[in-house]
Design an enzyme around this catalytic site. Structure first.
Site, mmCIF file in Angstrom:
data_model
loop_
_atom_site.group_PDB
_atom_site.id
_atom_site.type_symbol
_atom_site.label_atom_id
_atom_site.label_comp_id
_atom_site.label_asym_id
_atom_site.label_seq_id
_atom_site.Cartn_x
_atom_site.Cartn_y
_atom_site.Cartn_z
ATOM 1 N N ASP A 145 9.240 3.160 -0.495
ATOM 2 C CA ASP A 145 8.317 3.753 0.145
ATOM 3 C C ASP A 145 8.559 3.411 1.741
ATOM 4 O O ASP A 145 8.170 2.388 1.944
ATOM 5 C CB ASP A 145 6.856 3.352 -0.162
ATOM 6 C CG ASP A 145 5.786 3.738 0.677
ATOM 7 O OD1 ASP A 145 5.989 4.550 1.691
ATOM 8 O OD2 ASP A 145 4.532 3.714 0.226
ATOM 9 N N TYR B 54 0.791 -1.092 0.126
ATOM 10 C CA TYR B 54 -0.002 0.018 -0.022
ATOM 11 C C TYR B 54 1.011 1.343 0.202
ATOM 12 O O TYR B 54 1.733 1.202 0.789
ATOM 13 C CB TYR B 54 -0.854 0.079 1.094
ATOM 14 C CG TYR B 54 -1.675 1.273 1.478
ATOM 15 C CD1 TYR B 54 -2.746 1.498 0.673
ATOM 16 C CD2 TYR B 54 -1.466 2.092 2.416
ATOM 17 C CE1 TYR B 54 -3.724 2.485 0.629
ATOM 18 C CE2 TYR B 54 -2.341 3.300 2.435
ATOM 19 C CZ TYR B 54 -3.243 3.523 1.712
ATOM 20 O OH TYR B 54 -4.282 4.518 1.814
ATOM 21 N N LYS C 204 4.410 9.566 8.395
ATOM 22 C CA LYS C 204 4.243 8.900 9.675
ATOM 23 C C LYS C 204 5.133 9.463 10.729
ATOM 24 O O LYS C 204 4.989 10.613 11.265
ATOM 25 C CB LYS C 204 4.249 7.269 9.667
ATOM 26 C CG LYS C 204 3.101 6.995 8.744
ATOM 27 C CD LYS C 204 2.298 5.675 9.043
ATOM 28 C CE LYS C 204 1.137 5.182 8.296
ATOM 29 N NZ LYS C 204 1.128 4.614 7.010
HETATM 30 C C1 LIG Z 1 0.611 5.044 5.686
HETATM 31 C C2 LIG Z 1 1.397 4.714 4.337
HETATM 32 C C3 LIG Z 1 1.079 5.599 3.424
HETATM 33 C C4 LIG Z 1 0.107 6.685 3.067
HETATM 34 O O1 LIG Z 1 0.445 7.903 4.215
HETATM 35 P P1 LIG Z 1 -0.708 8.864 4.335
HETATM 36 O O2 LIG Z 1 -0.070 9.522 5.345
HETATM 37 O O3 LIG Z 1 -1.937 7.823 4.951
HETATM 38 O O4 LIG Z 1 -1.389 9.470 3.213
HETATM 39 C C5 LIG Z 1 2.057 5.336 2.237
HETATM 40 N N1 LIG Z 1 2.892 4.302 2.096
HETATM 41 C C6 LIG Z 1 2.989 3.509 3.244
HETATM 42 C C7 LIG Z 1 3.865 2.368 3.183
HETATM 43 C C8 LIG Z 1 2.013 3.582 4.324
HETATM 44 O O5 LIG Z 1 2.205 2.659 5.355
#
Ligand SMILES: *Cc1c(COP(=O)(O)O)cnc(C)c1O
Length: 436
Positions: free
Chosen positions: A238, A144, A266
Site C-alpha cells: 500500500d 491503515y 494521494k
Molecule cells: C490515505 C490512505 C489510504 C486511503 O486513501 P483514501 O483516498 O483516503 O481512501 C489507504 N492507504 C494508505 C496508506 C493511506 O495513507
C-alpha cells in the site's frame, strides 16, 4: 487569535454533518479544539476564514507535494476543465498516466485507475482473494489502508486517536478472515502462515505513515517478500502515501522490493480524488472485463484528476526534487532533535525523505506498541502551541507531517523557532507529566 468565523461555521456544520466533518480526524476532537475553516491555500500555507495564515504540515494528508494552488498545475486544471469534467468513456490522458505509473513502478505491468485509496486497496484485496481462491488477509497492527471492511481491524491513526479498536458494522464473519501481525516482526507473520493455509494476501504500508512514521527495520521488507513467495501469498504494497513521496518509484524502489500488487493514491491525483492499483500481468488479467474479478467506477479515470496527476508526476520526474526534499527534512529534523535535547524533552523523531513524525517518547518508535505508548497529553499541548504560532500539524499524535516543494528555508526556520519556544514551555512542566 480570534477564530469567530470558523467557530460559527463549525456550529453550523455540526447540525448537518456527523461531528461537523466529512472525515473524522479533521474534527480536532482528540486535541480538544474546534477546526479552523480554510478559505484558500497557497504554497506551503493555508489561510482560514478569519484571515490567519498557517504553515501547513498536513498537506492534505500527503496528497499535496508541489504546494497549494501551484500556478502551472492550476493552469493545467483550467485547461482540462474547458474540455469537460467527466466522459464515462475512454480518453487519451488515462493512457499517459498509466504509462507514467507503470514506468515509475516497474512491478506494475498493468494498472487500473479508481477514485480513492480505499477503492484501490479494496479492489486489490478482492483481486488477490479471487486469484488465490482463499479468504485470509494479513495486515499489520497500526497500518491503515482506507476504510475497507476487511482492513478496519487495528487500523491506526483515526481509530487510535478516538480509542476505537475496530469499527462497528464490520461483520464478524468478514473480520475473522483478517489476521493481524506486528510491524517489524517477521516471526509474527510466519506464525500466522503456520497457523492457517487460508491466506490470500498480505497488505502492508512499506513505511508506516498512519501510526505516525515508522520505518521498516533493515531486511524486514525483504523477509516479508521471501515469506510471501514461499507461501504463495500475494504481496500487496500500500503505497498510497509513499508512492512518489519517499522516491519517484515509491518505497519499493527505495528498498528494492517487487510486490505482486501496488496501491497508489494521494499524490497521483494532484489534489483530486484518485487511486490506482496494479501489478503482475497474470494477476491483473483476472480483473473484468478480462477476468472474473469484478471492479468498476463511474468516475474512474476522471479526466480532471488524471490531467492534474499527470502534470504533477511530470514535474516530479523532470525536477527530481527528492534530494532537495530529503536535505530539507534532514536539516529540519536535526535541529528539532537538538532542540529536544537542549530542553530535556523526551522526543523521538522518525523521518524519511519528505515525511516525519515526532513522538513524545523516551524510547525508539518502531512498531504499534511503542508509538501508542507516546504521550498524547504532550502532543495536545504541542499541537495547540504550534497552531497559535501559525503552524498546522495534524490534530492527532499518530500522523505524518509532510514537506512539499513549497516548504523553503524560511518556512523551515520558522518551524525551528516555534519548536524552540514550544519545547522551552514543555520543559517547564514536570518530568512526570512528560513521561505520561
Ligand atoms: C490515505 C490512505 C489510504 C486511503 O486513501 P483514501 O483516498 O483516503 O481512501 C489507504 N492507504 C494508505 C496508506 C493511506 O495513507
Amino acid at each position: 487569535m480570534t477564530k469567530e468565523r470558523s467557530r460559527e461555521l463549525f456550529e453550523q456544520a455540526t447540525s448537518l454533518l456527523p461531528g461537523g466533518v466529512n472525515s473524522p480526524v479533521r474534527a480536532f476532537r482528540s486535541v480538544h479544539g474546534a477546526p479552523f475553516y480554510v478559505k484558500k491555500g497557497k504554497g506551503a500555507y493555508l489561510f482560514d476564514v478569519d484571515d490567519h495564515a498557517y504553515l501547513d504540515y498536513v498537506s492534505s494528508w500527503g496528497a499535496i507535494i508541489l504546494g497549494h494552488a501551484d500556478d502551472d498545475l492550476t493552469a493545467e486544471i483550467k485547461s482540462a476543465l474547458e474540455d469537460g469534467t467527466s466522459f464515462g468513456a475512454c480518453h487519451p490522458f488515462e493512457i499517459d498516466l498509466a504509462r507514467m505509473l507503470t514506468e515509475a513502478v516497474p512491478s506494475m505491468d498493468l494498472v487500473r485507475l479508481v477514485s480513492s485509496g480505499t477503492e484501490a486497496t479494496m479492489s486489490a484485496i478482492r483481486l488477490a482473494r479471487g486469484a488465490r481462491g482463499k479468504d485470509g488477509v494479513i495486515k499489520f497492527r497500526g497500518c491503515y489502508h482506507g476504510h475497507v471492511d476487511s482492513l478496519l481491524v487495528k487500523a491506526g491513526s483515526g481509530l487510535e486517536t478516538y480509542g476505537i479498536p475496530d469499527s462497528a458494522g464490520v461483520p464478524a464473519d468478514l473480520a475473522k478472515h483478517t489476521y493481524v501481525a506486528e510491524f517489524n516482526d517477521i516471526d509474527s507473520v510466519a506464525a500466522i502462515m503456520k497457523r492457517t493455509r487460508d491466506i490470500a494476501c498480505l497488505i502492508i504500508e512499506p513505511v508506516m505513515g498512519n501510526m505516525g512514521v515508522i520505518l521498516p527495520r533493515k531486511g524486514f521488507l525483504q523477509d516479508i517478500q521471501d515469506l510471501c513467495r514461499k507461501e504463495e501469498v500475494v504481496l500487496i504494497f500500500d503505497e498510497v502515501i509513499t508512492g512518489f513521496r519517499v522516491a519517484y518509484g515509491g518505497a519499493q524502489q527505495l528498498y528494492g522490493i517487487e510486490p505482486d500488487l501496488t496501491c497508489l493514491g494521494k499524490i497521483i491525483g494532484g489534489g483530486f480524488p484518485i487511486g490506482a492499483f496494479g501489478g503482475r500481468k497474470d494477476l491483473m488479467e483476472r480483473i473484468a472485463p478480462l477476468g472474473d474479478v469484478y471492479q468498476a467506477g463511474t468516475l474512474s479515470g476522471n479526466p480532471i484528476a488524471v490531467r492534474a496527476g499527470l502534470h504533477t508526476l511530470k514535474r516530479l520526474k523532470n525536477e527530481s526534487p527528492y534530494g532537495v526534499l530529503a536535505q530539507n527534512l534532514a536539516w529540519l529534523t536535526d535541529r528539532i532533535r537538538e532542540i529536544a535535547r537542549q530542553h530535556g524533552v523526551s522526543y523521538h523523531v522518525n523521518a524519511l525523505s519528505s515525511l516525519f513524525t515526532g513522538f513524545f517518547s523516551d524510547t525508539e518508535v518502531n512498531n504499534y506498541e511503542t508509538a501508542a505508548a507516546s504521550s498524547r497529553v504532550l502532543y495536545e499541548t504541542f499541537f495547540r502551541m504550534m497552531l497559535d504560532e501559525g503552524i498546522f500539524f495534524a490534530p492527532s499524535p499518530f500522523e505524518a507531517a509532510f514537506l512539499t516543494l513549497s516548504h523553503g528555508k524560511g518556512e523551515l526556520e520558522k518551524t525551528v523557532e516555534a519548536y524552540d519556544r514550544c519545547f522551552g514551555h514543555l520543559k517547564e512542566r514536570s518530568a512526570a507529566e512528560i513521561r505520561m
